[in-house]
Design an enzyme around this catalytic site. Structure first.
Site, PDB file in Angstrom:
ATOM      1  CG  HIS A  72     -89.548 -53.734  40.458  1.00 46.95           C
ATOM      2  ND1 HIS A  72     -88.726 -54.826  40.233  1.00 46.95           N
ATOM      3  CD2 HIS A  72     -88.965 -53.054  41.482  1.00 46.95           C
ATOM      4  CE1 HIS A  72     -87.704 -54.807  41.065  1.00 46.95           C
ATOM      5  NE2 HIS A  72     -87.824 -53.745  41.844  1.00 46.95           N
ATOM      6  CG  ASP A  74     -88.217 -55.226  36.276  1.00 47.45           C
ATOM      7  OD1 ASP A  74     -88.941 -54.791  37.192  1.00 47.45           O
ATOM      8  OD2 ASP A  74     -87.269 -54.578  35.795  1.00 47.45           O
ATOM      9  CG  ASP A  98     -84.534 -55.276  43.684  1.00 47.96           C
ATOM     10  OD1 ASP A  98     -85.631 -54.709  43.770  1.00 47.96           O
ATOM     11  OD2 ASP A  98     -83.572 -54.811  43.040  1.00 47.96           O
ATOM     12  CD  GLU A 128     -86.973 -50.478  40.057  1.00 46.82           C
ATOM     13  OE1 GLU A 128     -86.536 -49.554  40.783  1.00 46.82           O
ATOM     14  OE2 GLU A 128     -86.370 -51.561  39.924  1.00 46.82           O
ATOM     15  CD  GLU A 129     -84.139 -53.957  39.458  1.00 43.03           C
ATOM     16  OE1 GLU A 129     -83.349 -52.978  39.424  1.00 43.03           O
ATOM     17  OE2 GLU A 129     -84.440 -54.544  40.504  1.00 43.03           O
ATOM     18  CD  GLU A 157     -87.774 -51.417  45.021  1.00 41.53           C
ATOM     19  OE1 GLU A 157     -86.998 -52.325  45.406  1.00 41.53           O
ATOM     20  OE2 GLU A 157     -87.808 -50.993  43.859  1.00 41.53           O
ATOM     21  CG  HIS A 331     -79.282 -55.031  41.611  1.00 43.01           C
ATOM     22  ND1 HIS A 331     -79.107 -53.782  41.043  1.00 43.01           N
ATOM     23  CD2 HIS A 331     -80.618 -55.199  41.725  1.00 43.01           C
ATOM     24  CE1 HIS A 331     -80.292 -53.228  40.825  1.00 43.01           C
ATOM     25  NE2 HIS A 331     -81.222 -54.078  41.236  1.00 43.01           N
TER      26      HIS A 331
END
Length: 354
Positions: A72, A74, A98, A128-129, A157, A331
């Site tokens: 991903h 994003d 990430d 995706e988030e 990932e 995150h």
């Protein structure tokens, strides 16, 4: 803003370039444009298509097997962690882990390996988030299903640059209790709904999670209270209370079996399942997966979390996680990726695809 990416650059430099293009979920167009433009101009051996803010590319060489790479583009919202900052050993900043380090590895492979041993597919997708209904890989599955087909899917990932096999499933439930309001000065006239949650909380506190070994990968289940609410005022016995519980289950359980287990654990309590995602078995018996494990060396480990490998597994496609960076940093404001991880992932995957 127009962004130009150099796919021939060192993957570490490419990671830094990707990180410096903000792409919070729902705002990926600039980065998607740059990825699409770079693939079309610098990897002419690939078929490239666009789906919303997802960019898909693949070889069509007639090889007997196909490996799908997915990542991903994003990120979660910016938290005073842009632009990228580089030290001798690490890249620091939003998305380094990430998962723009993984995206850079994928882009490098896409451009640098025009004649691979396996046909290759690269899926760079959006959103995706955020909630699953917006996930760009889900849109690809609905609208361009054949682009997900392969003998092995590698979701890049973060996995500390080791093979993480499969993933846990997840289920969230809401357990509600009702009571009768009363003035706290005459509390015996009411029924306290918050107090009525006590047996469920005691059950949670005493719960012993199961540990499961699947193909040498150890998955530890877990069940946690994640939210509780109730109360009316400082002098009122509450007549309603809510407890939310998250169950992370090993991939040998189906969603139905996970729900059945919860109903057994909380026998006597009514609850509602509010969301769930199935897990994914390790899939290490697939020949291409065995090639990856051999190329990576060491022992694969279980993925203790949920990733989009589950989407591939649900389609009958073996899938694993393999990417640079520590997933524990996802995150966080302190997100950073070891430069060595990026180089290791490139080296391993180039051995895999030839």
């Amino acid at each position: 803003m127009t962004v130009e990416l150099d796919l021939t650059a060192d993957p570490v430099d490419l990671t830094a370039a990707l990180v410096d293009v903000p792409s919070v979920s729902g705002d990926e167009a600039t980065l998607a444009d740059a990825v699409q433009r770079a693939l079309r101009t610098q990897a002419p051996h690939l078929e490239v298509v666009r789906s919303g803010n997802a960019v898909l590319a693949r070889t069509n060489l007639g090889r007997p097997s196909r490996v799908v790479f997915a990542g991903h583009i994003d990120t979660v919202p910016v938290n005073d962690n842009l632009p990228v900052r580089r030290t001798e050993t690490h890249l620091h900043g939003l998305g380094t882990v990430d998962m723009k380090g993984g995206d850079a590895v994928m882009l490098h492979l896409a451009a640098a390996v025009p004649d691979p041993r396996h046909d290759l597919t690269f899926l760079f997708y959006d959103c995706e988030e955020v909630e699953a209904v917006r996930n760009g890989l889900g849109r690809v599955e609905r609208d361009l299903r054949e682009w997900m087909d392969g003998d092995l899917a590698i979701v890049c990932e973060p996995s500390n640059a080791v093979v993480e096999a499969g993933c846990q499933g997840t289920m969230r439930i809401e357990l509600r209790k009702s009571g009768v309001r009363a003035h706290t000065a005459r509390g015996w006239m009411g029924v306290n709904a918050i107090h009525a949650l006590s047996p469920a909380l005691e059950t949670l506190a005493a719960y012993q999670p199961r540990t499961v070994d699947i193909d040498g990968c150890v998955y530890r289940e877990g069940m946690q209270a994640v939210h509780i609410e109730g109360g009316v005022a400082g002098n009122v016995v509450p007549d309603a209370a809510l407890l939310r519980i998250n169950f992370r289950f090993a991939p040998d359980r189906s969603v139905a079996q996970a729900e059945a287990h919860l109903r057994e654990v909380f026998a006597g309590h009514e609850f509602e399942v509010v969301d769930f995602s199935a897990g994914a078995l390790p899939g290490l018996s697939a020949p291409a997966a065995q090639e990856l494990v051999a190329a990576a060396g060491g022992e694969p480990v279980a993925k203790l979390g949920w990733t989009d490998v589950a989407r591939f597994a649900a389609l009958g496609i073996p899938a694993v996680n393999f990417g640079p960076g520590d997933p524990l940093l996802c995150h966080t404001q302190q997100e950073n990726v070891p430069i060595a991880d990026i180089h290791r992932c490139v080296d391993v995957l180039r051995r895999l695809v030839g």
